[in-house]
Structures are given as C-alpha cells and as structure tokens.
Design a protein around this motif. Structure first.
Motif, PDB file in Angstrom:
ATOM      1  N   UNK A 179      18.177  12.752 -61.651  1.00  0.00           N
ATOM      2  CA  UNK A 179      18.297  14.080 -62.253  1.00  0.00           C
ATOM      3  C   UNK A 179      18.220  15.173 -61.175  1.00  0.00           C
ATOM      4  N   UNK A 180      17.365  14.974 -60.190  1.00  0.00           N
ATOM      5  CA  UNK A 180      17.240  15.939 -59.104  1.00  0.00           C
ATOM      6  C   UNK A 180      18.514  15.968 -58.270  1.00  0.00           C
ATOM      7  N   UNK A 181      19.076  14.783 -57.998  1.00  0.00           N
ATOM      8  CA  UNK A 181      20.340  14.715 -57.263  1.00  0.00           C
ATOM      9  C   UNK A 181      21.469  15.377 -58.058  1.00  0.00           C
ATOM     10  N   UNK A 182      21.440  15.212 -59.376  1.00  0.00           N
ATOM     11  CA  UNK A 182      22.439  15.855 -60.225  1.00  0.00           C
ATOM     12  C   UNK A 182      22.355  17.370 -60.088  1.00  0.00           C
ATOM     13  N   UNK A 183      21.133  17.896 -60.034  1.00  0.00           N
ATOM     14  CA  UNK A 183      20.953  19.334 -59.862  1.00  0.00           C
ATOM     15  C   UNK A 183      21.550  19.799 -58.545  1.00  0.00           C
ATOM     16  N   UNK A 184      21.400  19.015 -57.506  1.00  0.00           N
ATOM     17  CA  UNK A 184      21.984  19.383 -56.206  1.00  0.00           C
ATOM     18  C   UNK A 184      23.501  19.451 -56.279  1.00  0.00           C
ATOM     19  N   UNK A 185      24.101  18.631 -57.138  1.00  0.00           N
ATOM     20  CA  UNK A 185      25.556  18.610 -57.263  1.00  0.00           C
ATOM     21  C   UNK A 185      26.090  19.738 -58.141  1.00  0.00           C
ATOM     22  N   UNK A 186      25.424  19.973 -59.290  1.00  0.00           N
ATOM     23  CA  UNK A 186      25.982  20.901 -60.278  1.00  0.00           C
ATOM     24  C   UNK A 186      25.294  22.264 -60.295  1.00  0.00           C
ATOM     25  N   UNK A 187      24.143  22.388 -59.632  1.00  0.00           N
ATOM     26  CA  UNK A 187      23.498  23.691 -59.523  1.00  0.00           C
ATOM     27  C   UNK A 187      22.433  23.982 -60.555  1.00  0.00           C
ATOM     28  N   UNK A 188      22.187  23.057 -61.473  1.00  0.00           N
ATOM     29  CA  UNK A 188      21.135  23.279 -62.468  1.00  0.00           C
ATOM     30  C   UNK A 188      20.495  21.946 -62.845  1.00  0.00           C
ATOM     31  N   UNK A 189      19.262  22.030 -63.355  1.00  0.00           N
ATOM     32  CA  UNK A 189      18.527  20.859 -63.831  1.00  0.00           C
ATOM     33  C   UNK A 189      18.250  21.022 -65.317  1.00  0.00           C
ATOM     34  N   UNK A 190      17.962  19.930 -65.982  1.00  0.00           N
ATOM     35  CA  UNK A 190      17.717  20.016 -67.413  1.00  0.00           C
ATOM     36  C   UNK A 190      16.716  18.946 -67.861  1.00  0.00           C
ATOM     37  N   UNK A 191      16.134  19.194 -69.007  1.00  0.00           N
ATOM     38  CA  UNK A 191      15.344  18.167 -69.677  1.00  0.00           C
ATOM     39  C   UNK A 191      15.481  18.390 -71.178  1.00  0.00           C
ATOM     40  N   UNK A 192      15.345  17.334 -71.914  1.00  0.00           N
ATOM     41  CA  UNK A 192      15.455  17.400 -73.374  1.00  0.00           C
ATOM     42  C   UNK A 192      14.245  16.731 -74.000  1.00  0.00           C
ATOM     43  N   UNK A 193      13.297  17.547 -74.444  1.00  0.00           N
ATOM     44  CA  UNK A 193      12.088  17.098 -75.138  1.00  0.00           C
ATOM     45  C   UNK A 193      11.233  16.150 -74.297  1.00  0.00           C
ATOM     46  N   UNK A 194      11.204  16.352 -72.994  1.00  0.00           N
ATOM     47  CA  UNK A 194      10.398  15.481 -72.129  1.00  0.00           C
ATOM     48  C   UNK A 194       8.963  15.970 -71.981  1.00  0.00           C
ATOM     49  N   UNK A 195       8.744  17.269 -72.163  1.00  0.00           N
ATOM     50  CA  UNK A 195       7.385  17.805 -72.078  1.00  0.00           C
ATOM     51  C   UNK A 195       6.833  18.118 -73.460  1.00  0.00           C
ATOM     52  N   UNK A 196       7.654  18.740 -74.296  1.00  0.00           N
ATOM     53  CA  UNK A 196       7.270  19.057 -75.672  1.00  0.00           C
ATOM     54  C   UNK A 196       8.404  18.668 -76.613  1.00  0.00           C
ATOM     55  N   UNK A 197       8.072  18.094 -77.733  1.00  0.00           N
ATOM     56  CA  UNK A 197       9.069  17.788 -78.739  1.00  0.00           C
ATOM     57  C   UNK A 197       9.648  19.090 -79.304  1.00  0.00           C
TER      58      UNK A 197
END
Length: 276
Positions: free
Chosen positions: A203-221
């Motif tokens: 996911x971190x490498x993906x951010x380096x490629x596309x310029x943004x990071x994301x998560x979906x309900x990984x910290x809070x539902x």
C-alpha cells in the motif's frame, strides 16, 4: 452524533517517573516528567480517575502521584468532579497544546486549503504529522454532514493502518518504513485491518506510484481515509492531509476516484505555501 473514540493508551509513552536510574541526564527534571505523565494519563477512556488510577496509569507510586496531582490541582490543570471526587482535566490544560498548534507553520499554511478541500469534497479534511509510530491531528475542517467517528485535533492514530500514516511513510526510505512497521504492534483494529508487513508495504509503494494512500475501515468501522503526503520543494515530507469519507456515503472505489485528486491538489498547495 459521531460515536466517541478512544485514542491509543498513553501508558507506553509515559516516562517511568519513579525510575530516575533510567534517566542518567543530570539536567533531566524528574518532577516535570511526573507532572507531564499525570496529564497524559487522562484520555477519552479515562476522563476521570481516582488517585490510585492516576498513579497506575502514570507508572508512579501513590505517594508520588499524590504530590504531583496536588500540585497540578493547585495550578489549575486538574480538578475534582463534585459528585465523585475523581480527578479530571481542567480547561487550563488546553493551554499546553494550544501554543504548539497556534504557531505551527504547517497548520498555519494548511488552514485555507483544508477549508477548500472540505467544501469541495463535502467531508472532513484533516492535517496530521508524525509522532513516534503514530500520526497526530494538528488541524481539521469538519463537514456539516453526519460522521461516524470523531477524530479531534490532538488525537494520535497509528501509522500502519491509516491513510495519513501510509502517506507519510511513502516519503521515507525503505529502511525507515521497515523499522516503523517492525516496531508497530500492528494489531487488527477491525476485521479489515492489514497487519502483514508485506501487504502494508504494498500500500505504501502504491502511494509512491499514484500520489495518495487509502484505507477502508482498517482503524474504525464505517470510516475510510484518502491521504496525500505534504512534500516541500526540498523533498522533505512534513505530514499528510486526508479526508474521511464514511462508508454510508461512499464506496472505496468512488472515494478513491473522486476524492484522491482533490486531496493530492490540497497537499501540493499546502507544500507550496510552506515558508522557506
């Protein structure tokens, strides 16, 4: 109303105030360390505590905690609940953190752009910076719409499972990323939390490629995050800006497609406004 959230426990970060041998520095002020440990022992899950509870969370003896609590009470940083007599923080405690936020160059530069991002996205826009293994909120523009989770300024969230944490890590070296992930507890906060180092690194490498990071309900539902790193003209990553689209209004694909460009643009605008 958003449901209340409980920041990570401060216990692991509070100094062992009754173990001076752990602090060989002759200039280290143990009394000050004790006072700060007591203040930090209060959080969303511990709003009011007995003296014994304060001592336990501050890793101090009851006698030492009593002296520290009394001093803070006299100074106006702590008070007692009228009905229970339990200790609780007083408004004066806000003064300690306010000066930092009010004078922070990153927060000052971000203010108009956070407002613009929130208006354009319709969601809460937040600014975070790294502290140890976490990201801490230093500025925020709230949406007027329903939000399932409240994440106020001053709250700390772990890097490994958040969009802002991954965005900041994307600006660090592979060795630094590996060190942070190895030191992080990587607990499954929800059934969706990525805990595997390889998966998080992807996911971190993906951010380096596309310029943004994301998560979906990984910290809070019910809560997602779309974040972009704030990188100055020297290539230094200062923090991250993110929006928090809830799953009741967005799907992950919709959020990434429609909100990511806005977040990236906001991060670049903040970076260009930084002094120096």
């Amino acid at each position: 109303m958003p449901k209340p959230t409980q920041p990570p426990s401060v216990t692991d970060n509070v100094p062992l105030a009754d173990a001076p041998e752990a602090r060989p520095d002759p200039l280290f002020n143990l009394s000050l360390a004790k006072g700060l440990a007591v203040l930090r022992s209060f959080d969303a899950g511990h709003r009011a505590m007995t003296l014994s509870e304060v001592a336990a969370r501050s890793d101090m003896t009851k006698a030492s905690a009593q002296r520290t609590v009394h001093t803070l009470e006299v100074l106006g940083y702590l008070g007692r609940q009228p009905r229970t007599g339990r200790f609780c923080l007083q408004p004066k405690a806000l003064e300690i953190g306010y000066g930092y936020v009010a004078s922070h160059p990153l927060a000052l530069a971000a203010t108009p752009y956070l407002a613009q991002l929130s208006n354009e996205s319709g969601e809460t826009a937040s600014l975070t910076e790294p502290v140890e293994l976490d990201m801490v909120y230093i500025a925020q523009r709230m949406t007027t719409q329903f939000i399932p989770v409240l994440t106020p300024v001053g709250m700390r969230i772990p890097m490994y499972c958040t969009s802002s944490g991954r965005a900041w890590l994307a600006g660090q070296s592979d060795a630094q990323v590996a060190a942070v992930l190895a030191a992080s507890a990587r607990e499954p906060r929800t059934p969706h939390t990525l805990t595997d180092v390889a998966a998080i690194t992807d996911r971190i490498d993906e951010c380096r490629r596309v310029g943004y990071a994301w998560n979906a309900e990984e910290l809070f539902l019910g809560d997602m995050g779309i974040a972009a790193p704030i990188v100055d003209r020297r290539g230094v990553t200062h923090g991250a800006v993110h929006v928090s689209p809830p799953t009741c209004r967005w799907t992950p694909d919709e959020a990434r497609q429609r909100l990511a460009p806005l977040v990236i643009e906001c991060a670049r605008a903040i970076a260009s406004a930084l002094p120096g």
